[in-house]
Design a protein around this motif. Structure first.
Motif, PDB file in Angstrom:
ATOM      1  N   ASN A 100       0.674  -3.830  -3.180  1.00  0.00           N
ATOM      2  CA  ASN A 100      -0.684  -3.387  -3.500  1.00  0.00           C
ATOM      3  C   ASN A 100      -0.691  -2.444  -4.699  1.00  0.00           C
ATOM      4  O   ASN A 100      -1.623  -2.468  -5.517  1.00  0.00           O
ATOM      5  CB  ASN A 100      -1.291  -2.699  -2.277  1.00  0.00           C
ATOM      6  CG  ASN A 100      -2.716  -2.275  -2.499  1.00  0.00           C
ATOM      7  OD1 ASN A 100      -2.987  -1.141  -2.854  1.00  0.00           O
ATOM      8  ND2 ASN A 100      -3.643  -3.197  -2.288  1.00  0.00           N
ATOM      9  N   VAL A 158      -2.270  -8.686  -6.439  1.00  0.00           N
ATOM     10  CA  VAL A 158      -2.622  -8.891  -5.032  1.00  0.00           C
ATOM     11  C   VAL A 158      -3.447 -10.153  -4.857  1.00  0.00           C
ATOM     12  O   VAL A 158      -3.245 -10.938  -3.927  1.00  0.00           O
ATOM     13  CB  VAL A 158      -3.391  -7.662  -4.489  1.00  0.00           C
ATOM     14  CG1 VAL A 158      -3.982  -7.964  -3.111  1.00  0.00           C
ATOM     15  CG2 VAL A 158      -2.468  -6.465  -4.396  1.00  0.00           C
ATOM     16  N   PHE A 204      -2.971  -6.964   2.623  1.00  0.00           N
ATOM     17  CA  PHE A 204      -3.266  -6.711   1.214  1.00  0.00           C
ATOM     18  C   PHE A 204      -4.758  -6.476   0.994  1.00  0.00           C
ATOM     19  O   PHE A 204      -5.165  -5.532   0.307  1.00  0.00           O
ATOM     20  CB  PHE A 204      -2.800  -7.884   0.348  1.00  0.00           C
ATOM     21  CG  PHE A 204      -1.312  -8.073   0.309  1.00  0.00           C
ATOM     22  CD1 PHE A 204      -0.465  -6.993   0.387  1.00  0.00           C
ATOM     23  CD2 PHE A 204      -0.758  -9.343   0.194  1.00  0.00           C
ATOM     24  CE1 PHE A 204       0.914  -7.161   0.358  1.00  0.00           C
ATOM     25  CE2 PHE A 204       0.607  -9.521   0.159  1.00  0.00           C
ATOM     26  CZ  PHE A 204       1.452  -8.424   0.243  1.00  0.00           C
ATOM     27  N   SER A 228      -6.323  -2.715   0.061  1.00  0.00           N
ATOM     28  CA  SER A 228      -6.970  -2.647  -1.247  1.00  0.00           C
ATOM     29  C   SER A 228      -8.372  -2.061  -1.109  1.00  0.00           C
ATOM     30  O   SER A 228      -8.777  -1.186  -1.876  1.00  0.00           O
ATOM     31  CB  SER A 228      -7.050  -4.043  -1.875  1.00  0.00           C
ATOM     32  OG  SER A 228      -5.765  -4.555  -2.145  1.00  0.00           O
ATOM     33  N   CYS A 286       2.747  -2.051   0.800  1.00  0.00           N
ATOM     34  CA  CYS A 286       2.001  -1.076  -0.001  1.00  0.00           C
ATOM     35  C   CYS A 286       2.454  -1.110  -1.462  1.00  0.00           C
ATOM     36  O   CYS A 286       1.647  -0.908  -2.384  1.00  0.00           O
ATOM     37  CB  CYS A 286       2.181   0.332   0.569  1.00  0.00           C
ATOM     38  SG  CYS A 286       1.311   0.614   2.131  1.00  0.00           S
ATOM     39  N   THR A 320      -4.153   1.154 -10.108  1.00  0.00           N
ATOM     40  CA  THR A 320      -4.349   1.271  -8.660  1.00  0.00           C
ATOM     41  C   THR A 320      -4.289   2.743  -8.264  1.00  0.00           C
ATOM     42  O   THR A 320      -3.604   3.544  -8.916  1.00  0.00           O
ATOM     43  CB  THR A 320      -3.262   0.493  -7.898  1.00  0.00           C
ATOM     44  OG1 THR A 320      -1.966   0.853  -8.404  1.00  0.00           O
ATOM     45  CG2 THR A 320      -3.474  -1.000  -8.051  1.00  0.00           C
TER      46      THR A 320
END
Length: 411
Positions: free
Chosen positions: A70, A77, A237, A241, A67, A268
């Motif tokens: 990410n 990623v 991933f 995402s 995580c 993100t």
């Protein structure tokens, strides 16, 4: 979905899709750990010596680190996933090229004994349901259908990137991914089953590495194990995402609290990632087969609603020709029937999970109206209470006046 049935229906489908996505994400750390244990620490697996708490700690640490990758952003990623794919596909291509001369096509047509059901390491046949041990030509239908469905689902989640990448890039990526995924599944399985004498009863998690060892040697078998584990990380991933982008999109549209639209310095969705991570960690103690079944069940509900919405817009309400409507009907009929099959083969535990999931979804979709009605009832209750208090005071005052008049009259 919103165009066909309204905002609340769109929110419900989004919720079901997200639940299916995070449930699916829990399978990758579990399967990665299974690969490592079966190849390098078989004694721990055979004697069941790995403590459940230690296992959960390893999986949770792995999930946290993934995580965090990410969290670093889509560009990071993307580069990581591309590198992972190159590392993962290289030994598979070697196995295919080396194994082609060893293939005996008649092995592809062999089926297991009709009355012999091998439970493998998949626990799905242990779970009770409507059709828990159904077989077709010696093949256990439930784990076969669930694993087949699991390997090819979630292609629709590419739409979650639609606002983050150019449309041409998205379309090109979808076409290439369908071809790559189908080829990467089909060719190694054909080589492994046709180029080795491994009996069907001996297939387990990690059997592809055994096949590679028989075809080219131990070095390729170990490389297959490592590449398989690494490819699972790439799948993690991609999945997380898409899931977190979906949550952020719903927050941007004011369908869920705005805190989930908060972006990190890497652009993100910070809190969306944290929410997904917590749900994944809660699912990690479950067995792999059960997680796959739960993920498939959630995804089936979500994608079935999407098919129904498509049918309403394009077939029933559309202004297309009769031939085009018939074409649309044909292309969605088989997936709909397959979804019904997956749901019918689920265990009772999965039905309970699905019921709880739908109830939470209903509460989630109607949270605003439920809150508004609760506040309205509380306000009415408060007003009624105030009226009762005022009526009581008035009655007390009238009683006091009457008693005073009576006293004066007596005097």
């Amino acid at each position: 979905m919103e165009e066909a049935f309204g905002t609340r229906s769109g929110m419900m489908v989004g919720y079901l899709g997200w639940i299916g996505g995070v449930t699916n994400n829990a399978t990758y750390p579990v399967l990665f750990l299974n690969y490592i244990l079966h190849q390098f620490y078989p004694d721990l697996v055979a004697e069941d010596q790995l403590n459940n708490l230690v296992r959960w700690g390893i999986l949770s640490t792995m999930t946290f680190l993934l995580c965090y990758v990410n969290y670093r952003g889509l560009e990071f990623v993307g580069k990581t996933t591309t590198l992972i794919y190159i590392i993962a596909i290289a030994p598979v291509l070697l196995m295919v090229f080396i194994g082609i001369p060893q293939v005996e096509p008649e092995r592809w047509l062999q089926t297991p004994p009709v009355n012999n059901i091998e439970f493998f390491d998949d626990d799905s046949l242990n779970d009770k349901g409507w059709f828990p041990v159904s077989t077709l030509g010696g093949i256990a239908v439930s784990p076969f259908v669930n694993n087949l469905y699991w390997n090819f689902n979630n292609f629709d989640q590419a739409s979650h990137y639609s606002t983050s990448v150019p449309k041409k890039t998205l379309a090109r990526g979808m076409l290439i991914s369908v071809a790559l995924v189908s080829t990467a599944y089909l060719l190694p399985i054909l080589i492994a089953t046709g180029g080795t004498d491994i009996s069907q009863d001996d297939w387990r998690a990690g059997s592809l590495a055994i096949a590679a060892t028989k075809i080219a040697g131990r070095w390729l078998g170990n490389w297959i194990v490592l590449s398989s584990g690494i490819s699972l990380l790439g799948s993690f991933f991609a999945e997380i995402s898409a899931d977190t982008m979906q949550v952020m999109g719903m927050a941007d549209r004011a369908q869920i609290p705005s805190i989930f639209s908060h972006r990190s310095p890497h652009e993100t969705p910070t809190y969306a990632i944290l929410l997904s991570m917590v749900v994944i960690m809660c699912l990690l103690p479950l067995d792999f087969g059960l997680i796959v079944e739960l993920a498939n069940f959630s995804y089936c509900l979500s994608i079935t609603f999407e098919f129904v919405a498509f049918a309403k817009i394009r077939i029933f309400n559309g202004d297309n020709s009769l031939i085009r409507k018939a074409f649309y009907f044909v292309i969605i009929t088989f997936p709909m029937l397959f979804n019904v099959l997956v749901i019918a083969l689920a265990s009772y535990a999965t039905y309970i999970y699905g019921a709880v999931m739908v109830v939470f979804g209903f509460l989630f979709v109607n949270a605003h109206s439920i809150g508004t009605n609760c506040r309205r009832l509380a306000r009415r209750s408060k007003n009624r209470k105030s009226e009762v208090i005022e009526e009581t005071k008035d009655f007390a005052n009238e009683s006091h006046v009457d008693s005073s008049e009576n006293r004066e009259f007596i005097l």
